[in-house]
Design a protein around this motif. Structure first.
Motif, PDB file in Angstrom:
ATOM      1  N   THR A   1       0.852  -1.202   0.000  1.00  0.00           N
ATOM      2  CA  THR A   1      -0.034  -0.116   0.070  1.00  0.00           C
ATOM      3  C   THR A   1       0.852   1.195  -0.146  1.00  0.00           C
ATOM      4  N   GLN A   2       0.728   2.117  -0.883  1.00  0.00           N
ATOM      5  CA  GLN A   2       1.418   3.290  -0.975  1.00  0.00           C
ATOM      6  C   GLN A   2       0.827   4.388  -0.156  1.00  0.00           C
ATOM      7  N   ARG A   3       1.809   5.063   0.619  1.00  0.00           N
ATOM      8  CA  ARG A   3       1.372   6.167   1.682  1.00  0.00           C
ATOM      9  C   ARG A   3       0.884   7.471   0.678  1.00  0.00           C
ATOM     10  N   ASN A   4       0.012   8.111   1.042  1.00  0.00           N
ATOM     11  CA  ASN A   4      -0.349   9.266   0.504  1.00  0.00           C
ATOM     12  C   ASN A   4      -0.605  10.408   1.545  1.00  0.00           C
ATOM     13  N   PRO A   5       0.471  11.452   1.522  1.00  0.00           N
ATOM     14  CA  PRO A   5       0.533  12.075   2.822  1.00  0.00           C
ATOM     15  C   PRO A   5      -0.804  13.112   2.661  1.00  0.00           C
ATOM     16  N   ASP A   6      -1.624  13.417   1.721  1.00  0.00           N
ATOM     17  CA  ASP A   6      -2.772  14.013   1.838  1.00  0.00           C
ATOM     18  C   ASP A   6      -3.955  13.368   2.409  1.00  0.00           C
ATOM     19  N   SER A   7      -3.822  12.074   2.558  1.00  0.00           N
ATOM     20  CA  SER A   7      -5.133  11.252   3.068  1.00  0.00           C
ATOM     21  C   SER A   7      -4.745  10.313   3.974  1.00  0.00           C
ATOM     22  N   LEU A   8      -4.244  10.964   5.202  1.00  0.00           N
ATOM     23  CA  LEU A   8      -3.660  10.223   6.490  1.00  0.00           C
ATOM     24  C   LEU A   8      -4.766  10.604   7.737  1.00  0.00           C
ATOM     25  N   SER A   9      -4.945   9.449   8.443  1.00  0.00           N
ATOM     26  CA  SER A   9      -5.615   9.638   9.956  1.00  0.00           C
ATOM     27  C   SER A   9      -4.618  10.051  10.647  1.00  0.00           C
ATOM     28  N   SER A  10      -5.024  11.028  11.653  1.00  0.00           N
ATOM     29  CA  SER A  10      -4.216  11.427  12.846  1.00  0.00           C
ATOM     30  C   SER A  10      -3.833  10.238  13.543  1.00  0.00           C
ATOM     31  N   GLN A  11      -2.928  10.363  14.651  1.00  0.00           N
ATOM     32  CA  GLN A  11      -2.464   9.291  15.464  1.00  0.00           C
ATOM     33  C   GLN A  11      -3.772   9.133  16.648  1.00  0.00           C
ATOM     34  N   GLU A  12      -4.240  10.387  17.014  1.00  0.00           N
ATOM     35  CA  GLU A  12      -5.613  10.631  17.848  1.00  0.00           C
ATOM     36  C   GLU A  12      -6.746   9.847  17.297  1.00  0.00           C
ATOM     37  N   ALA A  13      -6.924   9.856  16.294  1.00  0.00           N
ATOM     38  CA  ALA A  13      -8.143   9.582  15.601  1.00  0.00           C
ATOM     39  C   ALA A  13      -8.064   7.772  15.611  1.00  0.00           C
ATOM     40  N   VAL A  14      -7.055   7.290  15.471  1.00  0.00           N
ATOM     41  CA  VAL A  14      -6.748   5.866  15.345  1.00  0.00           C
ATOM     42  C   VAL A  14      -6.487   5.265  16.593  1.00  0.00           C
ATOM     43  N   SER A  15      -6.336   5.894  17.974  1.00  0.00           N
ATOM     44  CA  SER A  15      -6.191   5.682  19.195  1.00  0.00           C
ATOM     45  C   SER A  15      -4.478   4.891  19.150  1.00  0.00           C
ATOM     46  N   TYR A  16      -3.655   5.592  18.604  1.00  0.00           N
ATOM     47  CA  TYR A  16      -2.496   5.159  18.498  1.00  0.00           C
ATOM     48  C   TYR A  16      -1.729   5.181  19.725  1.00  0.00           C
ATOM     49  N   GLN A  17      -1.031   4.183  19.981  1.00  0.00           N
ATOM     50  CA  GLN A  17      -0.046   4.025  21.366  1.00  0.00           C
ATOM     51  C   GLN A  17       1.215   3.508  20.993  1.00  0.00           C
ATOM     52  N   ASP A  18       2.299   3.746  21.696  1.00  0.00           N
ATOM     53  CA  ASP A  18       3.586   3.429  21.562  1.00  0.00           C
ATOM     54  C   ASP A  18       3.891   1.823  21.954  1.00  0.00           C
ATOM     55  N   GLU A  19       3.039   1.085  22.686  1.00  0.00           N
ATOM     56  CA  GLU A  19       2.987  -0.310  23.099  1.00  0.00           C
ATOM     57  C   GLU A  19       2.135  -1.021  22.275  1.00  0.00           C
TER      58      GLU A  19
END
Length: 151
Positions: free
Chosen positions: A87-105
Motif C-alpha cells: 500500500t502506497q502512503r499518500n500524505p494528503d489522506s492520512l488519519s491522525s494518531q489520535e483518531a486511530v488511538s495510536y499507542q507506543d506499546e
C-alpha cells in the motif's frame, strides 16, 4: 336514575386517539435522544481540550502535518513509501494518531511491525511510518487500524 346519568360522559373530541398518543410519545423520545446526544457531544468536546493555547497549538500541528505538500509528519524517505503489503502512503489522506488511538506499546500481541500498513525503518532511527496514519510509528506500537500482515 339512569345509568348514563351517573357516569359522566366523555366528549370524544377531547380524548386523545391512540395515534395521537404515539406521536406525542415519539416527539418526547426524539427530543430526549437529541438532548442526550447534544449533551454527550458537548461533554466530549470539553474533554478533548487541554485548556487555552495548548488546544490551538495541537490543532495547528495536526493541520500542518495533513496539509498538501507535507510529508505527513515523517522524514522525506517515508512520504510516499510502500507498506509491507504494498500500500502506497499518500500524505494528503492520512488519519491522525489520535483518531486511530495510536499507542507506543503493543496490545494483545498485536504491534505495528506485523501490520500490513507498516512501513519499515528506512533511515536507521528505529522507527517507521504507516501507509494510513500520520507521523512516525514505533514498530512495537499499536492502533485500531491494525490488520495483520500475512505475507
Amino acid at each position: 336514575m339512569r345509568d348514563d346519568e351517573r357516569t359522566p360522559r366523555r366528549d370524544a373530541t377531547t380524548r386523545p386517539t391512540r395515534s395521537q398518543e404515539a406521536s406525542d410519545t415519539g416527539r418526547t423520545r426524539r427530543r430526549f435522544i437529541w438532548l442526550t446526544g447534544t449533551a454527550a457531544m458537548a461533554g466530549l468536546a470539553g474533554c478533548s481540550g487541554g485548556g487555552g493555547g495548548a488546544t490551538e497549538t495541537t490543532t495547528a500541528t495536526a493541520t500542518t502535518t495533513q496539509s498538501s505538500g507535507s510529508t505527513g509528519g515523517v522524514p522525506e524517505a517515508y512520504a510516499t513509501a510502500t507498506s509491507l503489503d504494498g500500500t502506497q502512503r499518500n500524505p494528503d489522506s492520512l488519519s491522525s494518531q489520535e483518531a486511530v488511538s495510536y499507542q507506543d506499546e503493543p496490545k494483545d500481541g498485536k504491534q505495528c511491525s506485523t501490520c500490513r500498513y507498516y512501513i519499515e525503518d528506512k533511515n536507521g532511527d528505529g522507527v517507521g511510518a504507516c501507509a494510513i496514519v500520520a507521523g512516525e510509528i514505533a514498530p512495537e506500537g499499536y492502533c485500531v487500524s491494525y490488520v495483520e500482515y500475512e505475507g
